[in-house]
Design a protein around this motif. Sequence first.
Motif, PDB file in Angstrom:
ATOM      1  N   TYR A  96       0.812  -1.216   0.000  1.00 31.59           N
ATOM      2  CA  TYR A  96       0.000   0.000   0.000  1.00 31.59           C
ATOM      3  C   TYR A  96       0.843   1.263   0.000  1.00 31.59           C
ATOM      4  O   TYR A  96       0.329   2.371  -0.112  1.00 31.59           O
ATOM      5  CB  TYR A  96      -0.914   0.032   1.236  1.00 31.59           C
ATOM      6  CG  TYR A  96      -0.151  -0.037   2.544  1.00 31.59           C
ATOM      7  CD1 TYR A  96       0.370   1.104   3.140  1.00 31.59           C
ATOM      8  CD2 TYR A  96       0.070  -1.263   3.172  1.00 31.59           C
ATOM      9  CE1 TYR A  96       1.090   1.028   4.323  1.00 31.59           C
ATOM     10  CE2 TYR A  96       0.786  -1.344   4.354  1.00 31.59           C
ATOM     11  CZ  TYR A  96       1.291  -0.197   4.925  1.00 31.59           C
ATOM     12  OH  TYR A  96       2.013  -0.265   6.089  1.00 31.59           O
ATOM     13  N   ARG A 126      -9.905  -1.327   6.224  1.00 32.39           N
ATOM     14  CA  ARG A 126      -9.219  -2.405   5.521  1.00 32.39           C
ATOM     15  C   ARG A 126     -10.252  -3.322   4.856  1.00 32.39           C
ATOM     16  O   ARG A 126     -11.437  -3.295   5.214  1.00 32.39           O
ATOM     17  CB  ARG A 126      -8.351  -3.202   6.502  1.00 32.39           C
ATOM     18  CG  ARG A 126      -7.359  -2.323   7.274  1.00 32.39           C
ATOM     19  CD  ARG A 126      -6.386  -3.164   8.090  1.00 32.39           C
ATOM     20  NE  ARG A 126      -7.028  -4.015   9.084  1.00 32.39           N
ATOM     21  CZ  ARG A 126      -7.108  -3.730  10.385  1.00 32.39           C
ATOM     22  NH1 ARG A 126      -6.621  -2.587  10.858  1.00 32.39           N
ATOM     23  NH2 ARG A 126      -7.682  -4.577  11.217  1.00 32.39           N
ATOM     24  N   LEU A 181      -7.141   3.445   5.049  1.00 30.65           N
ATOM     25  CA  LEU A 181      -6.405   2.871   3.930  1.00 30.65           C
ATOM     26  C   LEU A 181      -6.790   3.610   2.649  1.00 30.65           C
ATOM     27  O   LEU A 181      -7.960   3.743   2.318  1.00 30.65           O
ATOM     28  CB  LEU A 181      -6.730   1.383   3.792  1.00 30.65           C
ATOM     29  CG  LEU A 181      -6.065   0.656   2.611  1.00 30.65           C
ATOM     30  CD1 LEU A 181      -4.554   0.641   2.755  1.00 30.65           C
ATOM     31  CD2 LEU A 181      -6.608  -0.762   2.493  1.00 30.65           C
ATOM     32  N   ILE A 183      -5.842   3.895  -1.572  1.00 29.96           N
ATOM     33  CA  ILE A 183      -5.257   3.154  -2.687  1.00 29.96           C
ATOM     34  C   ILE A 183      -4.471   4.142  -3.540  1.00 29.96           C
ATOM     35  O   ILE A 183      -5.055   4.973  -4.243  1.00 29.96           O
ATOM     36  CB  ILE A 183      -6.346   2.450  -3.520  1.00 29.96           C
ATOM     37  CG1 ILE A 183      -7.228   1.576  -2.616  1.00 29.96           C
ATOM     38  CG2 ILE A 183      -5.708   1.630  -4.627  1.00 29.96           C
ATOM     39  CD1 ILE A 183      -6.483   0.485  -1.875  1.00 29.96           C
ATOM     40  N   THR A 191       1.163   1.632  -6.660  1.00 28.16           N
ATOM     41  CA  THR A 191       1.409   0.597  -5.665  1.00 28.16           C
ATOM     42  C   THR A 191       0.784  -0.728  -6.111  1.00 28.16           C
ATOM     43  O   THR A 191      -0.148  -0.743  -6.926  1.00 28.16           O
ATOM     44  CB  THR A 191       0.808   0.986  -4.301  1.00 28.16           C
ATOM     45  OG1 THR A 191      -0.623   1.058  -4.429  1.00 28.16           O
ATOM     46  CG2 THR A 191       1.331   2.343  -3.831  1.00 28.16           C
ATOM     47  N   PHE A 214      -1.274  -2.488  -4.432  1.00 26.78           N
ATOM     48  CA  PHE A 214      -2.693  -2.422  -4.089  1.00 26.78           C
ATOM     49  C   PHE A 214      -3.503  -1.720  -5.187  1.00 26.78           C
ATOM     50  O   PHE A 214      -4.665  -2.075  -5.431  1.00 26.78           O
ATOM     51  CB  PHE A 214      -2.884  -1.701  -2.749  1.00 26.78           C
ATOM     52  CG  PHE A 214      -2.884  -2.611  -1.550  1.00 26.78           C
ATOM     53  CD1 PHE A 214      -2.459  -3.933  -1.639  1.00 26.78           C
ATOM     54  CD2 PHE A 214      -3.304  -2.152  -0.301  1.00 26.78           C
ATOM     55  CE1 PHE A 214      -2.460  -4.775  -0.539  1.00 26.78           C
ATOM     56  CE2 PHE A 214      -3.316  -2.985   0.816  1.00 26.78           C
ATOM     57  CZ  PHE A 214      -2.888  -4.297   0.694  1.00 26.78           C
TER      58      PHE A 214
END
Length: 385
Positions: free
Chosen positions: A24, A169, A197, A199, A203, A205
Amino acid sequence: MTPAPDGGFGIYVHWPFCAAKCPYCDFNSHVRHQPVDQDRYVAAFDRELSHFAELTKGRTVQSVFMGGGTPSLMEPRTVERILDRISSLWSMDADAEISMEANPSSVEAERFRGYRAAGVNRVSLGVQSLHDRDLKLLGRLHDVDTALRAIETARETFPRLSFDLIYARPDQTVEAWQAELERAISLAADHLSLYQLTIEEGTPFYTLFNAGKLKVPDPELGAELYELTQKVTEAHGLPAYEVSNHARPGAECRHNLVYWRYGDYVGAGPGAHGRLTVGVNKLATAIERHPESWLESVESNGHGMVENVGLSEEEQGDEYLLMGLRLVEGIDVARYEALAHRKIDPRRLSALLEHGMVEELGANRLRATPDGFSVLDAVVADLAA
């Protein structure tokens, strides 16, 4: 804490190396499979810090923050040499806050004692979750038991401790987050950083999310988790003082307050950014991101700067709004007007007040409301227009 009129002055030192890259993370962090020549890097930090000291003569340091990357991969002697160099180049407040980030997987009691002896008086642990399943999902190298031992070691070693958790999450429910948060508060000393979290482009993720292989809570659930976070932390005596940061009164992170109060700070090391007032100019500085390229640049030129530009009055005003409105204490309207050389449009301000996005604190302070925090970028854009 009473804000300094100019926001204060701090030093940020970026150690760019990690044992592994989290999926992440979009920070400037790098994995090296061969030992890093720490002596060579210390010599480079000496030179770059000396360069910035010439630009900031007469300033007194309120805080130093060693971030990364994973600074706790540094040998205690490396930390000591960098901190000694800072204290030789600038005057230091008698109660200067010296913070260092650490990952639970790299915590050793002996190493922590070495950091404390070097002058570190506050540690920030990247715990991120109190569930083993989610730690694996987040790519962390530690498990919950390791994190708990690291928290205990840190509490025994340093006067001040903070740790981070990531929420919103995949598959996380409101009930599960409340239980985890209350457990975290029972472990915390006086400060928690609690981040939703996100995005980030570039990355792993991001790739998984766009391929439909990673599902995160929808915005409505994210907002519910955020509201719960504020309610639970405040009920336990750690209210938010910034969008994602919570502390007992008086235990706020002084270094981060320098950023949010739009103070000056040196940014040294690969990828670091800074804001410095030199004469009548406010400068934005940026350092070469690639560690080995930075090393060569510093050894050749005395610094690794790739950007050193003066900010316009409008840019300074915009940055002050963007940073200051993240704080519960809000902004000083007179300081905004002095930086931006313009007044806030009374019609726009009136509309934001009427819709409950901001509120006035006395005659000269303005802050975002809880509703305003959820759309902070739009509030800032309205006030800056």
